[in-house]
Design an enzyme around this catalytic site. Structure first.
Site, PDB file in Angstrom:
ATOM      1  N   SER A   7       0.545  -1.587   0.021  1.00 25.89           N
ATOM      2  CA  SER A   7      -0.082   0.228  -0.379  1.00 25.89           C
ATOM      3  C   SER A   7       0.173   1.184  -0.069  1.00 25.89           C
ATOM      4  CB  SER A   7      -0.815  -0.377   1.436  1.00 25.89           C
ATOM      5  OG  SER A   7      -1.472   1.054   1.432  1.00 25.89           O
ATOM      6  N   HIS A  32      -1.760  -1.329  -3.836  1.00 16.75           N
ATOM      7  CA  HIS A  32      -2.539  -1.073  -3.363  1.00 16.75           C
ATOM      8  C   HIS A  32      -2.476   0.589  -2.652  1.00 16.75           C
ATOM      9  CE1 HIS A  32      -5.678  -2.482  -0.466  1.00 16.75           C
ATOM     10  NE2 HIS A  32      -5.215  -1.247   0.324  1.00 16.75           N
ATOM     11  N   ASP A  34      -5.196   2.947  -2.029  1.00 21.42           N
ATOM     12  CA  ASP A  34      -5.963   3.506  -0.960  1.00 21.42           C
ATOM     13  C   ASP A  34      -6.867   4.656  -1.253  1.00 21.42           C
ATOM     14  OD1 ASP A  34      -6.143   1.561   1.143  1.00 21.42           O
ATOM     15  OD2 ASP A  34      -4.233   2.017   1.636  1.00 21.42           O
ATOM     16  N   MET A  36      -8.885   8.200  -0.410  1.00 23.11           N
ATOM     17  CA  MET A  36     -10.210   8.543   0.854  1.00 23.11           C
ATOM     18  C   MET A  36     -10.818   9.918   0.219  1.00 23.11           C
ATOM     19  SD  MET A  36      -7.531   7.276   4.176  1.00 23.11           S
ATOM     20  CE  MET A  36      -6.328   5.580   3.655  1.00 23.11           C
ATOM     21  N   HIS A  65      -8.571   0.487  -3.914  1.00 22.70           N
ATOM     22  CA  HIS A  65      -9.059   0.118  -2.610  1.00 22.70           C
ATOM     23  C   HIS A  65     -10.198   1.608  -2.203  1.00 22.70           C
ATOM     24  CE1 HIS A  65      -9.801  -0.044   2.238  1.00 22.70           C
ATOM     25  NE2 HIS A  65     -10.883   0.134   1.806  1.00 22.70           N
ATOM     26  N   MET A  67     -12.502   4.551  -0.199  1.00 23.67           N
ATOM     27  CA  MET A  67     -12.682   4.507   1.018  1.00 23.67           C
ATOM     28  C   MET A  67     -13.677   6.007   0.042  1.00 23.67           C
ATOM     29  SD  MET A  67      -9.646   3.266   3.133  1.00 23.67           S
ATOM     30  CE  MET A  67      -8.706   3.595   2.198  1.00 23.67           C
ATOM     31  N   MET A 136     -11.169  -5.807   6.541  1.00 26.60           N
ATOM     32  CA  MET A 136     -10.491  -4.488   7.084  1.00 26.60           C
ATOM     33  C   MET A 136     -10.300  -5.029   8.375  1.00 26.60           C
ATOM     34  SD  MET A 136      -9.960  -2.063   4.834  1.00 26.60           S
ATOM     35  CE  MET A 136      -9.115  -0.594   6.076  1.00 26.60           C
ATOM     36  N   ASP A 174      -6.494  -6.613   5.145  1.00 21.89           N
ATOM     37  CA  ASP A 174      -5.942  -4.770   5.079  1.00 21.89           C
ATOM     38  C   ASP A 174      -5.697  -3.900   6.134  1.00 21.89           C
ATOM     39  OD1 ASP A 174      -4.938  -2.274   4.157  1.00 21.89           O
ATOM     40  OD2 ASP A 174      -6.680  -2.461   3.241  1.00 21.89           O
TER      41      ASP A 174
HETATM   42  C1  DX5 Z   1      -6.076   1.915   5.781  1.00 25.13           C
HETATM   43  C2  DX5 Z   1      -5.724   2.073   4.321  1.00 25.13           C
HETATM   44  C3  DX5 Z   1      -4.338   0.574   4.667  1.00 25.13           C
HETATM   45  C4  DX5 Z   1      -3.649   1.162   5.166  1.00 25.13           C
HETATM   46  C5  DX5 Z   1      -1.943  -0.057   6.065  1.00 25.13           C
HETATM   47  O1  DX5 Z   1      -7.413   2.425   5.823  1.00 25.13           O
HETATM   48  O2  DX5 Z   1      -6.639   1.307   3.633  1.00 25.13           O
HETATM   49  O3  DX5 Z   1      -4.500  -0.342   2.937  1.00 25.13           O
HETATM   50  O4  DX5 Z   1      -2.358   1.819   3.757  1.00 25.13           O
HETATM   51  O5  DX5 Z   1      -1.537   0.529   6.286  1.00 25.13           O
HETATM   52  P1  DX5 Z   1      -0.555  -0.397   7.161  1.00 25.13           P
HETATM   53  O6  DX5 Z   1      -0.188  -1.113   6.889  1.00 25.13           O
HETATM   54  O7  DX5 Z   1       0.235   0.262   7.573  1.00 25.13           O
HETATM   55  O8  DX5 Z   1      -1.496  -0.300   8.568  1.00 25.13           O
HETATM   56 ZN    ZN Z   2      -6.312  -0.434   1.907  1.00 20.79          ZN
END
Ligand code: DX5
Ligand code: ZN
Length: 217
Positions: A7, A32, A34, A36, A65, A67, A136, A174
């Site tokens: 990620s 990956h 993310d 947001m 991913h 969010m 999650m 994740d």
């Molecule tokens: C959190 C993200 C994850 C995050 C994971 O909301 O969806 O993908 O980047 O990071 P680590 O492995 O540091 O928990």
């Molecule tokens: Zn994620």
């Protein structure tokens, strides 16, 4: 098959292209990404322009991913900027089946994600259509959090459900996965492992190789 999905939320953005090439060189299969929106989760990360730009740095599978609230508004945009897999949260929309259909229509894989507080049973109506379930293992929104032990049982339940369906459905985990607890999630039945801090802190290539080695056992 077990798959590593580093990620980039934990990457150093001043040298993102370079770090992506390290991850790629060391052999990680997915990247990956993310996204947001500051509404579905408290934080805001990055979106289409960043994805379009890093698409030039690697051919690896972009595991996006989302969010974000009402992901149906943005499937076309994320498909266009280079996503290969789009995973969205079922808590974020009341049109889950339609969003999966839209993702498939664009030739991409569709993943469905749940927060720690959402029951694994919520996946059940989509057993025939989803390509991946993401459990999650922290509250979504930030990297670097601590793995929630209570989620291990949910991973196990998601895997059992996937097996029952007779289809090949990936189970992704994740949040808070590291060298100590990766064995636990693999044993529980996860096969796509998203990792932020555990990859980007320290030597990226060494970290990727370490985890790939565990995943191939
Ligand atoms: C959190 C993200 C994850 C995050 C994971 O909301 O969806 O993908 O980047 O990071 P680590 O492995 O540091 O928990
Ligand atoms: Zn994620």
């Amino acid at each position: 098959m077990n798959i590593l999905s580093p990620s980039i939320l934990a990457a150093d953005f001043t040298i993102l292209g370079e770090q992506l090439r390290s991850v790629d060189r060391a052999g990680a299969e997915y990247i990956h990404i993310d996204v947001m929106d500051g509404i579905f989760v408290p934080s805001i990360s990055y979106g289409m322009p960043v994805i379009r730009s890093i698409r030039k740095a690697t051919d690896k599978v972009f595991d996006v991913h989302l969010m974000i609230e009402k992901p149906e508004r943005y499937i076309e945009a994320f498909a266009d900027c280079g996503a290969d897999i789009i995973t969205f949260h079922l808590e974020a929309t009341d049109r889950v089946a339609a969003v999966i259909e839209d993702i498939h229509r664009r030739g991409l894989k569709a993943g469905l994600a749940i927060k720690p507080g959402t029951s694994v049973e919520s996946f059940r109506p989509y057993l025939d259509v989803a390509d991946m379930f993401l459990v999650m293992t922290v509250e979504p929104g930030f990297g670097g959090q601590v793995y929630m032990d209570a989620c291990t049982e949910k991973v196990r339940a998601a895997r059992a459900m996937a097996e029952e369906s007779g289809r090949s459905i990936d189970i992704q985990v994740d949040g808070g996965i590291n060298r100590e607890n990766i064995g636990t999630v693999l044993k529980a039945g996860a096969n796509v492992i998203a990792l932020g801090s555990a990859i980007f802190e320290g030597d990226i290539e060494d970290n990727v190789r370490h985890f790939l080695n565990i995943l191939s056992r």
